[in-house]
Design an enzyme around this catalytic site. Structure first.
Site, PDB file in Angstrom:
ATOM      1  N   GLU A 161     -16.085   3.536   4.582  1.00 45.30           N
ATOM      2  CA  GLU A 161     -14.706   3.843   4.199  1.00 45.30           C
ATOM      3  C   GLU A 161     -14.743   4.677   2.928  1.00 45.30           C
ATOM      4  O   GLU A 161     -15.666   4.558   2.112  1.00 45.30           O
ATOM      5  CB  GLU A 161     -13.909   2.554   3.969  1.00 45.30           C
ATOM      6  CG  GLU A 161     -13.857   1.649   5.182  1.00 45.30           C
ATOM      7  CD  GLU A 161     -13.041   0.380   4.942  1.00 45.30           C
ATOM      8  OE1 GLU A 161     -12.217   0.376   3.997  1.00 45.30           O
ATOM      9  OE2 GLU A 161     -13.224  -0.582   5.695  1.00 45.30           O
ATOM     10  N   ASN A 217       0.815  -1.218   0.000  1.00 43.50           N
ATOM     11  CA  ASN A 217       0.000   0.000   0.000  1.00 43.50           C
ATOM     12  C   ASN A 217       0.852   1.273   0.000  1.00 43.50           C
ATOM     13  O   ASN A 217       0.359   2.343   0.356  1.00 43.50           O
ATOM     14  CB  ASN A 217      -0.916   0.005   1.220  1.00 43.50           C
ATOM     15  CG  ASN A 217      -1.865  -1.174   1.231  1.00 43.50           C
ATOM     16  OD1 ASN A 217      -2.427  -1.534   0.205  1.00 43.50           O
ATOM     17  ND2 ASN A 217      -2.050  -1.787   2.388  1.00 43.50           N
ATOM     18  N   HIS A 229      -6.987   4.325   3.158  1.00 44.07           N
ATOM     19  CA  HIS A 229      -6.430   4.069   1.834  1.00 44.07           C
ATOM     20  C   HIS A 229      -6.602   5.247   0.875  1.00 44.07           C
ATOM     21  O   HIS A 229      -6.075   5.208  -0.242  1.00 44.07           O
ATOM     22  CB  HIS A 229      -7.065   2.813   1.233  1.00 44.07           C
ATOM     23  CG  HIS A 229      -6.630   1.557   1.912  1.00 44.07           C
ATOM     24  ND1 HIS A 229      -5.528   0.831   1.508  1.00 44.07           N
ATOM     25  CD2 HIS A 229      -7.125   0.904   2.987  1.00 44.07           C
ATOM     26  CE1 HIS A 229      -5.379  -0.218   2.291  1.00 44.07           C
ATOM     27  NE2 HIS A 229      -6.328  -0.190   3.211  1.00 44.07           N
ATOM     28  N   ASP A 246     -13.486   5.935   7.547  1.00 40.33           N
ATOM     29  CA  ASP A 246     -12.118   5.413   7.515  1.00 40.33           C
ATOM     30  C   ASP A 246     -11.486   5.828   6.193  1.00 40.33           C
ATOM     31  O   ASP A 246     -11.872   5.350   5.124  1.00 40.33           O
ATOM     32  CB  ASP A 246     -12.154   3.887   7.653  1.00 40.33           C
ATOM     33  CG  ASP A 246     -10.767   3.279   7.782  1.00 40.33           C
ATOM     34  OD1 ASP A 246      -9.791   3.891   7.291  1.00 40.33           O
ATOM     35  OD2 ASP A 246     -10.654   2.184   8.357  1.00 40.33           O
ATOM     36  N   SER A 290     -10.422  -1.257   0.779  1.00 42.25           N
ATOM     37  CA  SER A 290      -9.098  -1.759   0.461  1.00 42.25           C
ATOM     38  C   SER A 290      -9.082  -3.014  -0.390  1.00 42.25           C
ATOM     39  O   SER A 290      -8.084  -3.286  -1.063  1.00 42.25           O
ATOM     40  CB  SER A 290      -8.322  -2.028   1.756  1.00 42.25           C
ATOM     41  OG  SER A 290      -8.978  -3.012   2.533  1.00 42.25           O
ATOM     42  N   LYS A 323       0.415   3.605   4.836  1.00 40.18           N
ATOM     43  CA  LYS A 323       0.053   3.400   3.428  1.00 40.18           C
ATOM     44  C   LYS A 323       0.697   4.499   2.586  1.00 40.18           C
ATOM     45  O   LYS A 323       1.896   4.483   2.378  1.00 40.18           O
ATOM     46  CB  LYS A 323      -1.456   3.315   3.318  1.00 40.18           C
ATOM     47  CG  LYS A 323      -1.983   2.108   4.125  1.00 40.18           C
ATOM     48  CD  LYS A 323      -3.462   2.041   4.233  1.00 40.18           C
ATOM     49  CE  LYS A 323      -3.909   0.786   4.959  1.00 40.18           C
ATOM     50  NZ  LYS A 323      -3.401   0.644   6.347  1.00 40.18           N
ATOM     51  N   HIS A 339     -13.676  -2.612   7.379  1.00 38.63           N
ATOM     52  CA  HIS A 339     -12.509  -3.324   7.891  1.00 38.63           C
ATOM     53  C   HIS A 339     -12.812  -4.041   9.202  1.00 38.63           C
ATOM     54  O   HIS A 339     -13.638  -3.600  10.003  1.00 38.63           O
ATOM     55  CB  HIS A 339     -11.364  -2.316   8.107  1.00 38.63           C
ATOM     56  CG  HIS A 339     -10.029  -2.945   8.327  1.00 38.63           C
ATOM     57  ND1 HIS A 339      -9.552  -3.252   9.572  1.00 38.63           N
ATOM     58  CD2 HIS A 339      -9.078  -3.328   7.434  1.00 38.63           C
ATOM     59  CE1 HIS A 339      -8.352  -3.789   9.459  1.00 38.63           C
ATOM     60  NE2 HIS A 339      -8.037  -3.852   8.178  1.00 38.63           N
TER      61      HIS A 339
END
Length: 396
Positions: free
Chosen positions: A191, A59, A223, A220, A195, A251, A145
């Site tokens: 998110e 990542n 990413h 979240d 991911s 990341k 997640h």
């Protein structure tokens, strides 16, 4: 003197563990492999000493993990302050670099308060527990997640999961919840970049829906930060109604650790009441220094994220033209769904033989029957990487 169990014997408490391992199919077993960074976005398998593989798995979206500016900042901090903080922030572990990083992030994100955590898992635990308790109903995207789900469990809240990025399903559930209990505390969790899917919700519509039903929104951004949104500030930046943002440095920032960003009230609550913040050794100062250097890099080169997104679109077009299903989303995560675990593992091996690393993602990380290769683009991938990948994949 206590003797160890004889080989082959099992203590009664361990029998369920042994049974679970025996029932685990070979294609679901995980193994650790040791990697060492190599030039030109490569990773060398330390166990086999083979030629480096092109890294299409990590990542490190902006290629900052080995950037000289981050290495220098971490080294300088380590030389002056040591490696670890030695205690929690509330005891003796608070360092100037922690406060500098928090202030810089707060200004960059336009948030009143930022608090650092040693890991994204801890940050998500703290975030959910700040916004939910046993009287709360949490409505979470079905694919959030694992750390967020653990946070819901720890909070004691009731959980409902809505269909992935399906705001119609979420609206129906919010309306039902408000009819049943008009004053009930509601929390929505999503998110900004999933991911394993590479997909993103409509943040403006999601936030408006939460505000309409008086529900807090936890987002979240792990990413997305550094890549998506204005100047890499994430998709939630500038969107009214996002109650709390969770972000990580492991990341796009190329370092380690995590943070929560919100208003002054939630920040003070976390400081006074959060167990994940209070009862853990502070983020290692060299990692905080590296994250601060990474933030400076992101601010100085805001076009890197946009260039990466443009490259991701080219990769999606090319993979689709080669006969593969177009990977969803618009970020640097491009999943190739293949279905079975064995097929995903075979493709992973096929790519490794061609000099590319892309790890097979299998259940329980993804839903049953949806194993995939997770392709990840990096800013520093050499020219020709796309054609190398398409050639190695062959026909679907």
């Amino acid at each position: 003197m206590v003797q160890a169990d004889a080989p082959g014997s099992e203590a009664p408490w361990s029998a369920p563990l042994a049974q679970a391992l025996e029932q685990l199919p070979a294609e679901r077993r995980r193994q650790l492999r040791s990697w060492q960074p190599a030039p030109e976005a490569g990773l060398r398998n330390c166990d086999r000493g083979e030629q480096p593989l092109l890294d299409l798995a990590s990542n490190d979206y902006l290629g900052l993990a080995c950037h000289p500016a981050l290495i220098e900042a971490a080294s300088r901090c380590m030389a002056s302050e040591g490696v670890g903080a030695g205690a929690s922030r509330l005891v003796s572990g608070n360092r100037p670099v922690h406060e500098q990083l928090e202030a810089a992030l707060a200004q960059w994100l336009g948030r009143a308060r930022v608090l650092l955590f040693p890991s994204g898992f801890q940050a998500n635990l703290a975030a959910v527990q700040a916004l939910a308790d046993r009287r709360t109903l949490v409505l979470a995207d079905r694919l959030i997640h694992h750390s967020l789900l653990v946070g819901v469990q720890a909070s004691g809240a009731r959980l409902q999961r809505f269909a992935h990025n399906n705001l119609t399903d979420l609206q129906r559930r919010l309306e039902h919840a408000r009819r049943d209990a008009p004053q009930r505390r509601l929390l929505v969790i999503s998110e900004s970049l999933f991911s394993m899917e590479g997909t993103s919700p409509d943040l403006v519509a999601l936030s408006a829906l939460c505000q309409r039903h008086n529900a807090a929104l936890l987002l979240d951004e792990a990413h997305a930060l550094g890549v998506l949104g204005p100047g890499g500030r994430g998709l939630g930046h500038g969107v009214e109604g996002v109650s709390l943002i969770s972000g990580t440095f492991g990341k796009a920032f190329g370092s380690g650790g995590a943070f929560l960003a919100g208003d002054a009230l939630v920040g003070e609550w976390l400081l006074q009441h959060s167990g994940p913040f209070r009862y853990t050794t502070a983020l290692a100062p060299p990692l905080a220094a590296a994250a601060l250097a990474a933030l400076e890099q992101i601010q100085q080169h805001p076009s890197r994220g946009a260039a990466l997104l443009e490259r991701a679109e080219r990769w999606r077009h090319r993979l689709e033209a080669a006969g593969w299903s177009r990977p969803p989303g618009r970020g640097p995560i491009l999943p190739l769904l293949v279905g079975s675990d064995l097929r995903a593992l075979a493709l992973q091996q096929q790519l490794e033989q061609a000099g590319l690393l892309s790890v097979a993602i299998r259940p329980p990380t993804v839903p049953e029957g949806q194993a995939r290769l997770r392709l990840v683009l990096r800013h520093d991938l050499p020219n020709g990487s796309l054609e190398q990948l398409v050639c190695a994949l062959g026909m679907p």
